[in-house]
Motif scaffolding. Structure first.
Motif, PDB file in Angstrom:
ATOM      1  N   SER A 196      -0.107  51.029  48.138  1.00  0.00           N
ATOM      2  CA  SER A 196      -0.660  50.686  46.757  1.00  0.00           C
ATOM      3  C   SER A 196      -1.917  50.959  46.465  1.00  0.00           C
ATOM      4  O   SER A 196      -2.727  50.922  45.613  1.00  0.00           O
ATOM      5  CB  SER A 196      -0.277  49.251  46.258  1.00  0.00           C
ATOM      6  N   MET A 197      -2.569  51.004  47.804  1.00  0.00           N
ATOM      7  CA  MET A 197      -4.241  51.239  47.869  1.00  0.00           C
ATOM      8  C   MET A 197      -4.620  52.546  48.487  1.00  0.00           C
ATOM      9  O   MET A 197      -5.128  52.431  50.007  1.00  0.00           O
ATOM     10  CB  MET A 197      -4.815  49.906  48.478  1.00  0.00           C
TER      11      MET A 197
ATOM     12  N   SER B  69     -12.894  46.069  46.260  1.00  0.00           N
ATOM     13  CA  SER B  69     -11.458  45.613  46.717  1.00  0.00           C
ATOM     14  C   SER B  69     -11.584  44.316  48.023  1.00  0.00           C
ATOM     15  O   SER B  69     -12.691  44.275  48.502  1.00  0.00           O
ATOM     16  CB  SER B  69     -10.819  46.826  47.560  1.00  0.00           C
TER      17      SER B  69
ATOM     18  N   LYS C 125      -6.166  44.147  47.352  1.00  0.00           N
ATOM     19  CA  LYS C 125      -6.260  44.742  45.933  1.00  0.00           C
ATOM     20  C   LYS C 125      -7.665  44.794  45.261  1.00  0.00           C
ATOM     21  O   LYS C 125      -8.698  44.304  46.101  1.00  0.00           O
ATOM     22  CB  LYS C 125      -5.736  43.693  45.017  1.00  0.00           C
ATOM     23  N   ARG C 126      -8.073  45.278  44.331  1.00  0.00           N
ATOM     24  CA  ARG C 126      -9.227  45.393  43.569  1.00  0.00           C
ATOM     25  C   ARG C 126      -9.057  44.194  42.598  1.00  0.00           C
ATOM     26  O   ARG C 126      -7.901  43.675  42.176  1.00  0.00           O
ATOM     27  CB  ARG C 126      -9.610  46.459  42.883  1.00  0.00           C
TER      28      ARG C 126
ATOM     29  N   LEU D 192      -5.252  41.325  39.804  1.00  0.00           N
ATOM     30  CA  LEU D 192      -5.377  42.137  40.832  1.00  0.00           C
ATOM     31  C   LEU D 192      -4.740  43.538  40.401  1.00  0.00           C
ATOM     32  O   LEU D 192      -3.867  43.801  39.787  1.00  0.00           O
ATOM     33  CB  LEU D 192      -4.411  41.480  41.945  1.00  0.00           C
ATOM     34  N   TYR D 193      -5.570  44.476  40.774  1.00  0.00           N
ATOM     35  CA  TYR D 193      -5.379  45.875  40.624  1.00  0.00           C
ATOM     36  C   TYR D 193      -5.072  46.812  42.054  1.00  0.00           C
ATOM     37  O   TYR D 193      -5.731  46.441  43.087  1.00  0.00           O
ATOM     38  CB  TYR D 193      -6.486  46.395  39.774  1.00  0.00           C
ATOM     39  N   SER D 194      -4.198  47.772  41.759  1.00  0.00           N
ATOM     40  CA  SER D 194      -3.611  48.640  42.859  1.00  0.00           C
ATOM     41  C   SER D 194      -4.552  50.137  42.512  1.00  0.00           C
ATOM     42  O   SER D 194      -4.593  50.437  41.300  1.00  0.00           O
ATOM     43  CB  SER D 194      -2.494  48.944  42.879  1.00  0.00           C
TER      44      SER D 194
ATOM     45  N   TYR E 269       1.783  50.954  40.558  1.00  0.00           N
ATOM     46  CA  TYR E 269       1.809  49.396  40.450  1.00  0.00           C
ATOM     47  C   TYR E 269       1.018  48.922  39.625  1.00  0.00           C
ATOM     48  O   TYR E 269      -0.231  49.183  39.493  1.00  0.00           O
ATOM     49  CB  TYR E 269       1.428  49.034  42.065  1.00  0.00           C
TER      50      TYR E 269
ATOM     51  N   PRO F  29      -1.077  45.854  37.136  1.00  0.00           N
ATOM     52  CA  PRO F  29      -1.904  44.642  37.816  1.00  0.00           C
ATOM     53  C   PRO F  29      -1.235  43.434  37.414  1.00  0.00           C
ATOM     54  O   PRO F  29      -0.173  43.205  36.578  1.00  0.00           O
ATOM     55  CB  PRO F  29      -3.131  44.907  36.467  1.00  0.00           C
TER      56      PRO F  29
END
Length: 253
Positions: free
Chosen positions: A143-144, A169, A182-183, A194-196, A201, A203
């Motif tokens: 995811s990252m 991140s 995550k970011r 939370l973002y990938s 994926y 948020p």
């Protein structure tokens, strides 16, 4: 009832947790924990440390402040709400960088506040990381990118959620998911999103009270060499997504 007992009852109720769940998370028996809520006993220092970190409230505040009078979001922002972190140092007082390996990752959610657990972690030293407290965590999945499954992310410990900078991140220890990388952005309603970096994926939001620890990205360690034609799971997903979109467009014609 003492301030501590009232605070414990209130904080547990705010999270919708049973005494058994909190006791299990704190590695206590339910009977022992219930005595703290009933003011029938006072927790020893090592248990008080666990309680402080579990509810993300400093020992000073949980012993002296009626937390029922302050909204949870405001409580997290108080200047003197600093939660103690068990750390390991060498003979010269230099902080080790503890490594939460894949082997012990599953137990971190239970052991993060236990000095003995932290003492038992493997450790490394990175000369260019001096200021602050650092810890290394393994990441899972894709995811990252470009960080691969099994890579280690070295994070710098943040004492307060107010230190979070949007779109950067972070390694988070969360109550429901354990360790995630995550970011982070704020949603304007008191929550974090939370973002990938992998758009596959989606948020998702998380409440501040569900975040136990925050570690800001400081460095990464990988034992896998990056290949120019690497067909990673992310690239395969992107390829199938592109094919799916093309099929949809063809059907529209």
């Amino acid at each position: 009832m003492s301030i501590l007992s009232e605070n414990l009852r209130y904080l547990r109720a705010q999270r919708g947790l049973s005494q058994q769940r909190v006791a299990d998370d704190l590695i206590l028996t339910r009977a022992r924990y219930s005595k703290y809520e009933e003011a029938a006993a006072e927790p020893p220092l090592e248990v008080l440390l666990r309680i402080s970190r579990y509810f993300q409230i400093s020992i000073d505040l949980i012993l002296s402040l009626d937390v029922r009078k302050i909204p949870t979001g405001d409580l997290l922002k108080l200047e003197n709400n600093r939660v103690l972190l068990p750390i390991k140092v060498d003979g010269g007082g230099e902080n080790y960088i503890e490594v939460v390996t894949q082997k012990v990752k599953a137990g971190y959610l239970d052991g993060y506040a236990d000095p003995e657990y932290i003492e038992g972690l493997e450790h490394i030293s990175l000369p260019f990381l001096r200021r602050g407290k650092f810890r290394a965590f393994p990441i899972s999945g894709d995811s990252m990118p470009p960080h691969r499954d099994g890579s280690l992310i070295v994070g710098q410990y943040l004492e307060s959620l107010n230190e979070i900078t949007e779109s950067k991140s972070y390694i988070l220890l969360t109550r429901n998911e354990g360790i995630v990388y995550k970011r982070i952005k704020r949603d304007g309603e008191g929550r974090f999103v939370l973002y990938s970096d992998n758009d596959f994926y989606k948020p998702y939001p998380i409440n501040p009270e569900d975040i136990i620890e925050v570690w800001r990205y400081a460095a990464s360690i990988t034992t896998h060499e990056f290949e120019p034609e690497d067909l990673s799971p992310q690239k395969i997903r992107e390829m199938f997504e592109q094919i799916r979109n093309e099929i949809i467009e063809i059907r529209k014609k």
